[in-house]
Design a protein around this motif. Structure first.
Motif, short mmCIF file in Angstrom:
data_model
loop_
_atom_site.label_atom_id
_atom_site.label_comp_id
_atom_site.label_asym_id
_atom_site.label_seq_id
_atom_site.Cartn_x
_atom_site.Cartn_y
_atom_site.Cartn_z
N LYS A 62 0.82 -1.19 -0.06
CA LYS A 62 0.07 0.04 0.06
C LYS A 62 0.80 1.19 -0.02
N ARG A 65 2.38 1.71 -3.60
CA ARG A 65 1.43 2.11 -4.38
C ARG A 65 1.10 3.64 -4.07
N ASP A 66 0.87 4.22 -2.98
CA ASP A 66 0.50 5.42 -2.47
C ASP A 66 1.57 6.32 -3.00
N LYS A 67 2.80 6.03 -2.79
CA LYS A 67 3.95 6.79 -3.30
C LYS A 67 3.99 7.14 -4.65
N GLU A 69 1.39 6.83 -6.75
CA GLU A 69 0.31 7.67 -7.25
C GLU A 69 0.36 8.98 -6.93
#
Length: 96
Positions: A62, A65-67, A69
């Motif tokens: 997660k 993925r957040d980084k 995005e």
């Protein structure tokens, strides 16, 4: 002028395969821990360790993925600013 990237989505089959693979892996580890010829305390320790490893893997995925995005959003904002500057620039405007 600007191209909007198409968001790629996973197919239902890919999602199902990922869930099934995860279930098989957890099940295999659970059977392996249950089959060990050791005391209950060691089994409990191994089970808790596997659960901790699993939650850590989800958290890491997660965060990555957040980084990624967030980087895409910053890139889009920078691209929009550049396009605005280029659209407002008139190379034939006399310098005063």
């Amino acid at each position: 002028m600007s191209e909007t990237p198409v968001k790629q989505q996973s197919s239902t089959a890919y999602y199902g395969q990922a869930v099934a693979s995860f279930a098989v892996a957890i099940g295999a580890v659970a059977i392996g821990i249950y089959s060990l010829d050791v005391s209950g305390w060691i089994r409990a320790f191994l089970a808790i360790s596997v659960l901790y490893l699993t939650t850590s893997a989800f958290t890491l995925a997660k965060v990555v993925r957040d980084k990624q995005e967030a980087g895409q959003i910053v890139s889009r904002v920078d691209q929009a600013r550049l396009e605005k500057i280029l659209a407002e620039h008139d190379p034939f405007k006399p310098v005063a």
